[in-house]
Design a protein around this motif. Structure first.
Motif, short mmCIF file in Angstrom:
data_model
loop_
_atom_site.label_atom_id
_atom_site.label_comp_id
_atom_site.label_asym_id
_atom_site.label_seq_id
_atom_site.Cartn_x
_atom_site.Cartn_y
_atom_site.Cartn_z
N GLU A 25 1.07 -1.38 0.44
CA GLU A 25 -0.05 -0.09 0.20
C GLU A 25 0.44 1.52 0.09
O GLU A 25 0.55 1.97 -0.98
CB GLU A 25 -0.89 -0.08 1.31
CG GLU A 25 -2.14 -0.47 1.24
CD GLU A 25 -2.80 -0.58 2.31
OE1 GLU A 25 -2.56 -0.27 3.08
OE2 GLU A 25 -3.57 -1.53 2.79
N GLN A 26 2.04 1.27 0.54
CA GLN A 26 2.91 2.44 0.55
C GLN A 26 3.41 2.30 -0.67
O GLN A 26 3.70 3.64 -0.51
CB GLN A 26 4.47 1.90 1.96
CG GLN A 26 4.88 3.35 2.28
CD GLN A 26 6.35 2.50 2.64
OE1 GLN A 26 5.95 0.93 3.38
NE2 GLN A 26 6.83 4.15 3.88
N LEU A 27 3.89 1.77 -1.50
CA LEU A 27 4.28 1.67 -2.95
C LEU A 27 2.99 2.48 -3.94
O LEU A 27 3.51 3.20 -4.64
CB LEU A 27 4.82 0.42 -3.57
CG LEU A 27 5.72 0.28 -3.20
CD1 LEU A 27 6.34 -1.39 -4.15
CD2 LEU A 27 7.45 1.31 -3.45
N GLU A 28 2.04 2.05 -3.63
CA GLU A 28 0.45 2.22 -4.25
C GLU A 28 0.45 3.52 -4.21
O GLU A 28 0.56 4.76 -5.38
CB GLU A 28 -0.29 1.21 -4.22
CG GLU A 28 -0.65 0.24 -4.50
CD GLU A 28 -1.35 -0.70 -5.16
OE1 GLU A 28 -2.23 -0.48 -4.39
OE2 GLU A 28 -1.44 -2.12 -4.65
N PHE B 222 11.88 3.49 -5.73
CA PHE B 222 13.04 3.07 -5.71
C PHE B 222 13.96 3.21 -4.04
O PHE B 222 14.59 2.15 -3.02
CB PHE B 222 13.97 1.98 -6.18
CG PHE B 222 15.32 1.33 -6.54
CD1 PHE B 222 14.72 -0.21 -5.88
CD2 PHE B 222 16.27 1.51 -5.92
CE1 PHE B 222 16.29 -0.50 -5.86
CE2 PHE B 222 17.91 1.06 -5.89
CZ PHE B 222 17.54 -0.09 -5.88
N TRP B 223 14.87 4.49 -4.69
CA TRP B 223 15.44 5.21 -3.63
C TRP B 223 15.48 4.82 -2.20
O TRP B 223 16.14 5.26 -1.51
CB TRP B 223 16.09 5.97 -4.41
CG TRP B 223 17.25 7.17 -4.17
CD1 TRP B 223 17.36 7.98 -2.67
CD2 TRP B 223 18.51 6.18 -3.22
NE1 TRP B 223 18.89 7.69 -2.13
CE2 TRP B 223 19.75 7.02 -2.99
CE3 TRP B 223 19.09 4.85 -4.72
CZ2 TRP B 223 21.12 6.49 -2.82
CZ3 TRP B 223 20.55 5.02 -4.56
CH2 TRP B 223 21.21 5.56 -3.90
N PHE B 224 14.09 5.39 -1.94
CA PHE B 224 13.69 6.10 -1.21
C PHE B 224 12.43 5.06 -0.33
O PHE B 224 12.01 5.53 0.95
CB PHE B 224 12.40 7.48 -1.12
CG PHE B 224 13.20 8.99 -1.34
CD1 PHE B 224 14.22 9.17 -0.47
CD2 PHE B 224 13.60 9.51 -2.24
CE1 PHE B 224 15.02 10.30 -0.67
CE2 PHE B 224 14.31 10.10 -3.29
CZ PHE B 224 15.10 11.18 -1.53
N ILE B 225 11.87 4.15 -0.77
CA ILE B 225 10.91 3.05 -0.09
C ILE B 225 10.90 1.45 0.07
O ILE B 225 11.86 0.98 0.41
CB ILE B 225 10.05 3.34 -0.76
CG1 ILE B 225 8.54 4.50 -1.03
CG2 ILE B 225 8.38 1.78 -0.22
CD1 ILE B 225 7.48 4.57 -1.44
N ILE B 226 11.48 1.74 -1.19
CA ILE B 226 11.93 0.07 -1.52
C ILE B 226 13.73 -0.18 -1.43
O ILE B 226 13.83 -0.96 -0.05
CB ILE B 226 12.22 -0.62 -2.88
CG1 ILE B 226 11.04 -0.82 -3.77
CG2 ILE B 226 12.97 -2.03 -3.41
CD1 ILE B 226 11.06 -0.70 -4.89
N LEU B 227 14.48 0.69 -1.30
CA LEU B 227 16.00 0.21 -0.71
C LEU B 227 15.96 0.66 0.90
O LEU B 227 16.56 -0.10 1.47
CB LEU B 227 16.66 0.81 -1.76
CG LEU B 227 18.36 0.63 -1.61
CD1 LEU B 227 18.30 -0.38 -2.70
CD2 LEU B 227 19.04 2.13 -1.93
N PRO B 228 15.82 1.11 1.35
CA PRO B 228 15.44 1.80 3.17
C PRO B 228 14.59 0.30 3.63
O PRO B 228 15.65 -0.67 4.20
CB PRO B 228 14.30 3.17 3.55
CG PRO B 228 14.74 3.85 2.01
CD PRO B 228 14.60 2.86 0.84
N HIS B 229 13.65 -0.54 2.79
CA HIS B 229 13.10 -1.44 3.18
C HIS B 229 14.64 -2.81 3.01
O HIS B 229 14.09 -3.59 4.16
CB HIS B 229 12.02 -1.54 2.85
CG HIS B 229 10.95 -3.39 2.43
ND1 HIS B 229 10.26 -3.41 3.86
CD2 HIS B 229 11.18 -4.14 2.78
CE1 HIS B 229 9.64 -4.50 4.62
NE2 HIS B 229 10.27 -5.58 3.15
#
Lengths: 290, 276
Positions: free
Chosen positions: A184-187, A200-207
Motif C-alpha cells: 500500500e505504501q508503494l501504491e 526505489f530509492w526512498f521506499i524499496i531500498l531502505p526496506h
C-alpha cells in the motif's frame, strides 16, 4: 514459571553443546598459538625448538603475504559488490508478475547447491578454457582471439566463479525481504506521482537494508575462507596472483610442510577475520537490532 | 484496455526473467547435456547443443575407473553422520534456551555464532596433526566429528528460531492438565517441533555435502567424499569433458533436488531466522 529442577535440567541439556564448542574453539587455537612459536617442519624429525616470533616475521615479510591479503580483500569485496547489486536487481525482477515464476526461482537458486569443486572445474574447463571452452568457441565464432582467463586474469576469474555461486543466495534473501514490503505504501507513492527511481530509492531500498546487511554478514564469513575454488582452478597461481590467505596458509603448512609458519599464518587469518567482523558489526550492526 | 497493457507488461517481465534465469542456470544445464555426449562430441567445434548421439557410456566409465559409488557413499556417511550427531547435541541445547531462557541466553547464542567467524585455516595445522597422531587422516570418522562441530552453531540457531515460535501457553495448559515432563515433551512439544527439526536436517545435509575445505585437506583416496573426488579431476582427466560432466552431474544431482524441495526453509535457515 520455571522451577529449580527445570533450570537444572536446562543447564544439563545445554552443557554438551557448550562444552564441545568451547573445546573446539580453545584447544586448536591454543595449539596454533603454540606451534606458531616453534621451528617445526613436518619432514624434519627431532625436537621443535622455540623461536619466538620468528615464524611471524618470516610469514609476514614474505612478499606472498601482502599479495594474499590484498587478494583476500579484493575477492571478498568483489564478490560482495557483484552479488548485492545484481541480487537487488534480480530480486526486483523476480518480484514482478510473470508466468512460471516458481520455475524461474528454481533455476536462479540452483547454483547455490552445486559443490564448490564442481562449479570451479566446470567453469574452468568447459567455459573458460582458452582452447576448447565455450567462451573460446564464442570468441572464435565472432572472429576474436580466445581470452586466456586463468592466465591473464586469474583472480577476476575466481571472483566470477564465486559470484555465480553466491548470487542465488543474495537474490533469494533479498527477494524474501522484498516480499514483506507493504504494497500500500508503494501504491500511495505511485498515486502521489513518485517516479519509479524515487520509489526505489526512498521506499524499496531502505526496506531492503536489513536483508542486505544479513547478506553481507553471512557471505563475508564464507568468502573470507574461499579455498576449494582456488585449489582446483589456479592452485594460487600463476605465481601467487590468485593466492588468498587461506590458500597461503594451506600451501605453507601442508604443501611445504612448515607447521610453524603455517600456524603463524593461521593466527594472522584469525586476526584479520576478527578485524573484519568488528568493522562489519559496527557498520551494519544497527540494522540487525529487532 | 488496461488488461491488455498489464498482460503486455507481464509478457515482457516473463521473457526477461526467463532469459536471465536460463543464463544463470546454463552451466548446470550444459554439464548435464555434456555428460550424455561422447568425448568427441563434447569438444566439437562448433559446440553441439542437443543434436548428438546420446550415450550413457560416461556414467559407466566413471564408476568403473574411479569407483564413484565409494565416494558417493563417503559423502552420504559424512553428511548424514555429522547432521544426526549435530542434531543430537543441538536439540536439547536449543530446546532449553527456547523454553527455559536465562539471563545469558542471548549472549550464549551470539557466542556460538561467533565461533563461525573463526576461519578454518586458523586451526588447520593442529587439527591436521591431531588427526595424524590419532591415525584419523583420510578417515570418515574425523570428518564426521569436524563437520559436526563446524555446523553445530548453525544447527543450534536454526532449531532455536523454530522452537521459539512454539507458544508457551500450550505447555502451561498441558501442565495444568497434569501432564508429566515426559508426556509433555512426547505428545505436546515433539509434534510441533518436528517440522523445524526436519528443515534444519535438510539444510545441514546440504551444507555438509558441499563442504570443501576440511574434506579436501584431510582426505586422500580412502575416505574422500565427492567434493574431493571431483577435485581429483582438476588435472589431466579434467580435459575429458564428458566424463567430468558425468561425475559432476552425479555429485550435484541429489543435493540439487533436495535443495529445490527445501528452498522455502532455506532463507530462514541460512539467515538464522533474521529474514523470514
Amino acid at each position: 514459571m520455571s522451577t529449580q529442577a527445570s533450570r537444572a535440567a536446562a543447564r544439563l541439556m545445554l552443557s554438551p553443546a557448550v562444552i564441545l564448542l568451547l573445546m573446539w574453539m580453545i584447544v586448536p587455537l591454543a595449539m596454533t598459538l603454540w606451534f606458531s612459536t616453534l621451528r617445526y617442519r613436518l619432514l624434519q624429525p627431532g625436537a621443535h625448538p622455540f623461536v619466538g616470533l620468528r615464524n611471524y616475521v618470516f610469514f609476514v615479510t614474505d612478499p606472498a603475504f601482502s599479495t594474499a591479503i590484498v587478494n583476500t580483500l579484493i575477492l571478498v569485496g568483489g564478490v560482495l559488490v557483484i552479488t548485492v547489486v545484481l541480487g537487488i536487481l534480480l530480486a526486483l525482477l523476480l518480484d514482478q508478475p510473470m508466468w512460471g515464476q516458481g520455475v524461474v526461482r528454481l533455476l536462479v537458486i540452483a547454483p547455490f547447491f552445486v559443490m564448490p569443486t564442481v562449479s570451479a572445474l566446470v567453469w574452468k574447463n568447459m567455459f573458460m578454457s582458452p582452447t576448447s571452452g565455450l567462451f573460446a568457441e564464442l570468441s572464435k565464432a565472432v572472429g576474436l582471439v580466445p581470452f586466456d582467463f586463468f592466465g591473464q586474469a586469474p583472480l577476476a576469474s575466481v571472483i566470477a566463479i564465486v559470484a555465480w555461486q553466491w548470487l542465488p543466495f543474495a537474490t533469494l534473501i533479498l527477494l524474501t525481504a522484498l516480499q514483506s514490503l507493504d504494497r500500500e505504501q508503494l501504491e500511495a507513492a505511485e498515486m502521489d506521482g513518485a517516479p519509479p527511481l524515487k520509489r526505489f530509492w526512498f521506499i524499496i531500498l531502505p526496506h531492503l537494508a536489513r536483508g542486505v546487511t544479513v547478506v553481507i554478514l553471512i557471505q563475508t564469513i564464507f568468502l573470507l575462507s574461499v579455498f576449494a575454488e582456488i585449489r582446483v582452478t589456479t592452485n594460487g597461481g600463476p605465481g601467487v596472483a590468485s593466492t588468498n590467505l587461506p590458500f597461503l596458509v594451506y600451501a605453507r603448512s601442508l604443501l611445504q610442510f612448515d607447521v610453524g609458519a603455517g600456524a603463524a599464518g593461521g593466527v594472522v587469518a584469525i586476526i584479520l577475520a576478527n578485524i573484519v567482523a568488528i568493522f562489519l558489526m559496527r557498520a551494519v550492526g544497527k540494522n540487525l537490532d529487532a | 484496455m488496461a488488461r491488455a497493457v498489464t498482460n503486455r507488461r507481464k509478457l515482457v517481465f516473463t521473457l526477461v526473467a526467463w532469459t536471465l534465469a536460463l543464463l544463470i542456470f546454463f552451466p548446470i544445464l550444459w554439464t548435464v547435456l555434456t555428460s550424455f555426449k561422447s568425448e568427441a562430441d563434447a569438444i566439437a567445434s562448433p559446440p553441439k547443443f542437443l543434436f548428438f548421439d546420446w550415450t550413457l557410456e560416461n556414467y559407466t566409465t566413471v564408476q568403473e575407473r574411479s569407483d564413484y559409488a565409494r565416494h558417493f557413499w563417503n559423502s552420504v556417511v559424512i553428511s548424514l553422520g555429522s547432521t544426526f550427531l549435530g542434531l543430537l547435541i543441538a536439540t536439547p541445547a536449543a530446546w532449553s534456551m527456547a523454553f527455559v531462557p536465562g539471563k545469558r541466553t542471548r549472549d550464549l547464542l551470539m557466542w556460538m555464532l561467533s565461533t563461525k567467524m573463526m576461519p578454518a585455516v586458523g586451526v588447520l595445522v593442529p587439527i591436521y596433526l591431531i588427526c595424524r597422531d590419532l591415525g584419523l587422516l583420510d578417515s570418515r570418522t574425523a570428518l564426521v566429528v569436524i563437520l559436526t562441530l563446524i555446523n553445530l552453531p548453525i544447527i543450534v540457531w536454526m532449531l532455536y528460531s523454530y522452537f521459539k515460535e512454539i507458544p508457551g501457553e500450550i505447555l502451561e495448559a498441558a501442565r495444568m492438565d497434569g501432564a508429566s515432563l515426559r508426556s509433555e515433551i512426547l505428545y505436546v512439544l515433539a509434534p510441533m517441533a518436528v517440522p523445524g527439526i526436519a528443515s534444519t536436517l535438510l539444510l545441514n545435509i546440504i551444507l555438509a555435502w558441499n563442504e570443501a575445505f576440511w574434506t579436501l585437506a584431510l582426505t586422500a583416496a580412502k575416505a574422500a567424499p565427492l567434493t574431493a573426488f571431483i577435485a581429483s579431476y582438476s588435472s589431466p582427466e579434467g580435459l575429458f569433458y564428458a566424463k567430468l560432466s558425468a561425475a559432476s552431474t552425479m555429485a550435484i544431482a541429489p543435493i540439487l533436488v533436495m535443495g529445490w524441495f527445501s528452498q522455502k526453509q532455506l532463507v530462514r535457515g541460512l539467515t538464522f531466522g533474521a529474514v523470514k
